[in-house]
Every structure is written in structure tokens, then in C-alpha cells.
Design a protein around this motif. Sequence first.
Motif, PDB file in Angstrom:
ATOM      1  N   LEU A   1      27.897  -0.573  62.329  1.00  0.00           N
ATOM      2  CA  LEU A   1      27.968  -0.743  60.911  1.00  0.00           C
ATOM      3  C   LEU A   1      26.908  -0.314  60.274  1.00  0.00           C
ATOM      4  O   LEU A   1      26.487   0.240  59.257  1.00  0.00           O
ATOM      5  N   THR A   2      25.598  -0.983  60.937  1.00  0.00           N
ATOM      6  CA  THR A   2      24.213  -0.697  60.537  1.00  0.00           C
ATOM      7  C   THR A   2      24.078   0.826  60.722  1.00  0.00           C
ATOM      8  O   THR A   2      23.416   1.435  59.557  1.00  0.00           O
ATOM      9  N   ALA A   3      24.172   1.227  61.788  1.00  0.00           N
ATOM     10  CA  ALA A   3      23.979   2.749  61.954  1.00  0.00           C
ATOM     11  C   ALA A   3      24.690   3.785  61.069  1.00  0.00           C
ATOM     12  O   ALA A   3      24.022   4.485  60.403  1.00  0.00           O
ATOM     13  N   ASN A   4      25.761   3.408  61.165  1.00  0.00           N
ATOM     14  CA  ASN A   4      26.695   4.319  60.222  1.00  0.00           C
ATOM     15  C   ASN A   4      26.858   4.215  58.856  1.00  0.00           C
ATOM     16  O   ASN A   4      27.347   5.014  58.194  1.00  0.00           O
ATOM     17  N   LYS A   5      26.768   2.856  58.364  1.00  0.00           N
ATOM     18  CA  LYS A   5      27.125   2.679  56.947  1.00  0.00           C
ATOM     19  C   LYS A   5      25.911   2.004  56.158  1.00  0.00           C
ATOM     20  O   LYS A   5      26.217   1.288  54.933  1.00  0.00           O
TER      21      LYS A   5
ATOM     22  N   GLU B   1      35.371  -8.965  56.919  1.00  0.00           N
ATOM     23  CA  GLU B   1      34.276  -9.878  56.018  1.00  0.00           C
ATOM     24  C   GLU B   1      33.511  -9.133  55.169  1.00  0.00           C
ATOM     25  O   GLU B   1      33.106  -7.887  55.759  1.00  0.00           O
ATOM     26  N   LYS B   2      32.878  -9.432  54.571  1.00  0.00           N
ATOM     27  CA  LYS B   2      31.800  -9.014  53.452  1.00  0.00           C
ATOM     28  C   LYS B   2      30.620  -8.713  54.409  1.00  0.00           C
ATOM     29  O   LYS B   2      30.383  -9.577  55.373  1.00  0.00           O
ATOM     30  N   ALA B   3      30.175  -7.759  53.982  1.00  0.00           N
ATOM     31  CA  ALA B   3      28.803  -7.309  54.753  1.00  0.00           C
ATOM     32  C   ALA B   3      27.478  -7.042  53.841  1.00  0.00           C
ATOM     33  O   ALA B   3      27.840  -6.852  52.531  1.00  0.00           O
ATOM     34  N   VAL B   4      26.407  -7.003  54.076  1.00  0.00           N
ATOM     35  CA  VAL B   4      25.424  -6.905  53.225  1.00  0.00           C
ATOM     36  C   VAL B   4      24.685  -5.630  53.186  1.00  0.00           C
ATOM     37  O   VAL B   4      24.275  -4.988  54.467  1.00  0.00           O
ATOM     38  N   ILE B   5      24.403  -4.839  52.130  1.00  0.00           N
ATOM     39  CA  ILE B   5      23.781  -3.638  51.918  1.00  0.00           C
ATOM     40  C   ILE B   5      22.391  -3.693  52.319  1.00  0.00           C
ATOM     41  O   ILE B   5      21.994  -4.499  51.809  1.00  0.00           O
ATOM     42  N   LEU B   6      22.047  -3.000  53.349  1.00  0.00           N
ATOM     43  CA  LEU B   6      20.669  -2.934  53.638  1.00  0.00           C
ATOM     44  C   LEU B   6      19.606  -2.845  52.433  1.00  0.00           C
ATOM     45  O   LEU B   6      19.898  -2.012  51.561  1.00  0.00           O
ATOM     46  N   PRO B   7      18.420  -3.513  52.442  1.00  0.00           N
ATOM     47  CA  PRO B   7      17.530  -3.557  51.301  1.00  0.00           C
ATOM     48  C   PRO B   7      16.922  -2.151  51.286  1.00  0.00           C
ATOM     49  O   PRO B   7      16.762  -1.703  50.158  1.00  0.00           O
TER      50      PRO B   7
ATOM     51  N   PRO C   1      34.253  -1.237  60.863  1.00  0.00           N
ATOM     52  CA  PRO C   1      33.245  -0.833  61.649  1.00  0.00           C
ATOM     53  C   PRO C   1      33.686  -0.166  63.126  1.00  0.00           C
ATOM     54  O   PRO C   1      33.315   0.542  63.796  1.00  0.00           O
ATOM     55  N   ASN C   2      35.066  -0.780  63.467  1.00  0.00           N
ATOM     56  CA  ASN C   2      35.457  -0.395  64.850  1.00  0.00           C
ATOM     57  C   ASN C   2      36.157   1.002  64.620  1.00  0.00           C
ATOM     58  O   ASN C   2      36.788   1.397  65.641  1.00  0.00           O
ATOM     59  N   VAL C   3      36.106   1.712  63.590  1.00  0.00           N
ATOM     60  CA  VAL C   3      36.330   3.009  63.673  1.00  0.00           C
ATOM     61  C   VAL C   3      35.248   3.848  63.627  1.00  0.00           C
ATOM     62  O   VAL C   3      34.357   4.200  62.689  1.00  0.00           O
TER      63      VAL C   3
END
Length: 175
Positions: free
Chosen positions: A110-114, A126-132, A167-169
Amino acid sequence: MAAAKGEFDKRGVKVMAISADTVEENLEWSKDIKEVEGTEVNFPIFCDADRSVCELYNMLEAGDDTAMPATVRSVFVIGPDKKLKLSITYPPSTGRNFDEILRVVDSLQLTANKSLATPVNWVDGEKAVILPSVSKEDADAKFPGTQTHNTFPNPKPSRNAIANANPNVNPNPKP
């Protein structure tokens, strides 16, 4: 692990194992897995009977070897960039938690792709946080309708309203 391998395959993750046993011992162990778990060992196992690799990477519990047979209980997740992303070593008496390892893989992808990070106890949906490092303009374009919340003790507000990032896609599975 054999039963969980399909979930790793869905995420484009290559699974392999290292064993502190001989080839013959691993062949016998594989028969036990089939009998007890009802599944074939479906990933490569590298035999390190002299334990040189296991010791080099500190994969064996230090101390008395007589209480339990030496077993490799380390998990390493290595990213496509060939860098270590996660290292866990379980005590010999504790089984590994493949659901947790899959959760970490989902988070890393999720971090690498989005460009999203995951909070404590996060699970898919669940909710995730947009990287700063993502600008407000890019975040608004990439994630329309996100909300800005000042939820961290940080002078910069964080944006954390991604409802389901799936993320699992894996958009680029590797064979």
C-alpha cells in the motif's frame, strides 16, 4: 506456510524457506505436513544443515539447544528493491502468525503503490493515512474527497480518509 502460500501468491510475493536440517530430514518433514495439514510443501526449502547461514543472520535462538530442536523461526520480507523491509524472529516455542505477515505485506505494498501508511492494528478496508510526502494537490487528485484531520501531535495536518485502498490487489504481480 504451505496452506497460506496462495495468499502470498495473490500479492506477488515469492516464498522460500531455510532449514537447519538435512535434505532427507526436510523430505520426511514434508510428508508430515501433507499428512497433518493436508497440503503439499509448495515452496523451495534451502537446507543449511551446518547452520552457517542461520548463524550468520542470527536466525537461531541463542542459548541452550537441548530444550527444543534448533529451528529457524525468522521471517524476512525483502522488497523488489532488494532491501530488507521486515525482520521477525519468533522463539522456537511460538508458531509464526501468517495473517500478521500478510497484513505487513499489504501495508508495505500500500505504501509502495499508493503512497499510504497504515495505523496501528490496520486491516484491509480500514482507513489509511496519506504519506506526508504527498502534497495536498496530489492527494486531492489521487484521493478525491479525502478529509484533512489534525490527528497527530504534528504542526502539519495529516489526511487520513481513504476508506478502502485494496492493497491485496497487486497492480504489478511478478511471476
